[in-house]
Design an enzyme around this catalytic site. Structure first.
Site, PDB file in Angstrom:
ATOM      1  N   ASN A 147       0.869  -1.175   0.000  1.00 30.08           N
ATOM      2  CA  ASN A 147       0.000   0.000   0.000  1.00 30.08           C
ATOM      3  C   ASN A 147       0.908   1.228   0.000  1.00 30.08           C
ATOM      4  OD1 ASN A 147      -1.758   2.085   0.491  1.00 30.08           O
ATOM      5  ND2 ASN A 147      -2.320   1.418   2.563  1.00 30.08           N
ATOM      6  N   TRP A 148       0.983   1.877  -1.140  1.00 29.83           N
ATOM      7  CA  TRP A 148       1.916   3.006  -1.266  1.00 29.83           C
ATOM      8  C   TRP A 148       1.352   4.301  -0.704  1.00 29.83           C
ATOM      9  CZ3 TRP A 148       3.860   2.066  -7.003  1.00 29.83           C
ATOM     10  CH2 TRP A 148       4.622   0.894  -7.014  1.00 29.83           C
ATOM     11  N   LYS A 149       0.091   4.274  -0.310  1.00 23.33           N
ATOM     12  CA  LYS A 149      -0.537   5.475   0.271  1.00 23.33           C
ATOM     13  C   LYS A 149      -0.293   6.670  -0.663  1.00 23.33           C
ATOM     14  CE  LYS A 149      -0.116   3.306   4.744  1.00 23.33           C
ATOM     15  NZ  LYS A 149       0.015   3.412   6.191  1.00 23.33           N
ATOM     16  N   GLU A 177      -5.102  -4.635  10.771  1.00 22.00           N
ATOM     17  CA  GLU A 177      -4.081  -3.608  10.941  1.00 22.00           C
ATOM     18  C   GLU A 177      -4.314  -2.853  12.250  1.00 22.00           C
ATOM     19  OE1 GLU A 177      -2.193  -2.531   6.850  1.00 22.00           O
ATOM     20  OE2 GLU A 177      -3.727  -1.078   7.356  1.00 22.00           O
ATOM     21  N   GLY A 214       2.955   2.518  10.665  1.00 16.62           N
ATOM     22  CA  GLY A 214       3.925   3.593  10.468  1.00 16.62           C
ATOM     23  C   GLY A 214       4.697   3.949  11.724  1.00 16.62           C
ATOM     24  N   GLY A 231       3.014  -1.087   4.203  1.00 21.42           N
ATOM     25  CA  GLY A 231       3.067   0.332   3.852  1.00 21.42           C
ATOM     26  C   GLY A 231       4.488   0.743   3.506  1.00 21.42           C
ATOM     27  N   GLY A 232       5.161   1.401   4.456  1.00 19.10           N
ATOM     28  CA  GLY A 232       6.483   1.986   4.224  1.00 19.10           C
ATOM     29  C   GLY A 232       7.472   1.059   3.527  1.00 19.10           C
TER      30      GLY A 232
HETATM   31  P1  13P Z   1       3.293   0.521   7.560  1.00 20.44           P
HETATM   32  O1  13P Z   1       3.745  -0.783   6.961  1.00 20.44           O
HETATM   33  O2  13P Z   1       4.030   1.714   7.014  1.00 20.44           O
HETATM   34  O3  13P Z   1       3.244   0.463   9.054  1.00 20.44           O
HETATM   35  O4  13P Z   1       1.768   0.739   7.060  1.00 20.44           O
HETATM   36  C1  13P Z   1       0.868  -0.286   7.226  1.00 20.44           C
HETATM   37  C2  13P Z   1      -0.368   0.035   6.469  1.00 20.44           C
HETATM   38  O5  13P Z   1      -1.124   0.911   6.833  1.00 20.44           O
HETATM   39  C3  13P Z   1      -0.630  -0.719   5.232  1.00 20.44           C
HETATM   40  O6  13P Z   1      -1.912  -0.495   4.778  1.00 20.44           O
END
Ligand code: 13P
Length: 259
Positions: free
Chosen positions: A13-15, A175, A181, A242-243
């Protein structure tokens, strides 16, 4: 490692990161790092911003890359006067196969509720795509001992009116908000225990066959260094990353967690 009955998924998930030019580079580097057998061993999904979907689609298509394309959100209507929104058929037309629904950031900053999440889950399924429905508790809820009730309620709310056959095709991502994050992931045992609760809810709603089939991911500070321990847990069927998914080398190592 014992053979798993459910096919794992690693979804990035690249947000709100990577413009379409950066996104193309990441996908090209990632596909260079991955071998064909990696795609056999798990579904690899990238979820860029809307602006990069078309570019990524053409890259995957032109080079026959078996990576799957996901979106981070959608509206529940097919079309209409909803300025700024993107509809499920628009995504399906771009060969989008997965749509993240109800991410905690959308619930927190954009007012999404179990009701709108439910509308979106049904809309995504209606267009033959896979919803990745996110559930998870806040730190306050966890400390108040409300984790199990929270994920049970979110799962029931998100799946209201969804048929068993469709539910088995959906994906849930657990999650915990305090792990997103923050660099602080849930322990594999804690994540496994909460995912077992979610699977129990699915069993109560749909029966054992659906509960055994549905894939439930863990998300929250997943990286190459912790994914193997998470995947060693019987209830955890993959990661929503995410990250660590922004960097193709790191995400490739997450995908290759068996190595
Ligand atoms: P991180 O991996 O950056 O903690 O983010 C998790 C997330 O929200 C994936 O959707």
């Amino acid at each position: 490692m014992a053979r798993r009955s459910r096919h794992p998924i690693m979804a990035g998930n690249w947000k709100m990161h990577h413009n379409h030019l950066e996104a193309i580079q990441v996908v090209q580097k990632l596909s260079y790092r991955l071998e064909l057998k990696d795609y056999d061993e798990c579904d690899v999904v990238v979820c860029p911003a809307f602006t990069a979907l078309r570019s990524i689609q053409t890259v995957l298509d032109a080079d026959n890359i078996p990576m799957k394309l996901g979106a981070q959100n959608c509206h529940w209507k097919d079309d209409g006067a909803y300025t700024g929104e993107v509809s499920p058929p628009m995504l399906a037309k771009l060969n989008v196969s997965h749509v993240i629904v109800g991410h905690s950031e959308r619930r927190q900053y954009f007012g999404e509720t179990d009701e709108t999440v439910n509308l979106k889950v049904k809309a995504v399924l209606k267009h033959a795509m896979t919803p990745i429905m996110c559930v998870g508790e806040s730190l306050e809820e966890r400390e108040a001992g409300e984790t199990d009730v929270r994920v049970d309620t979110q799962t029931r709310g998100g799946f209201a009116g969804v048929k068993a056959a469709d539910a088995a095709e959906a994906v849930i991502a657990y999650e915990p908000i305090w792990a997103i994050g923050t660099g602080r992931n849930a322990t594999p045992e804690d994540a496994n225990a909460t995912i077992a609760i979610i699977r129990r809810t699915v069993r109560e709603l749909y029966g054992a066959a659906t509960a055994d089939a549905i894939r439930i991911l863990y998300g929250g500070s997943v990286k190459a260094g912790n994914i193997s321990a998470l995947m060693a847990m019987p209830e955890i069927d993959g990661g929503l990353v995410g990250g660590a998914s922004l960097d193709p080398d790191e995400f490739a190592r997450v995908v290759q967690y068996r190595k």
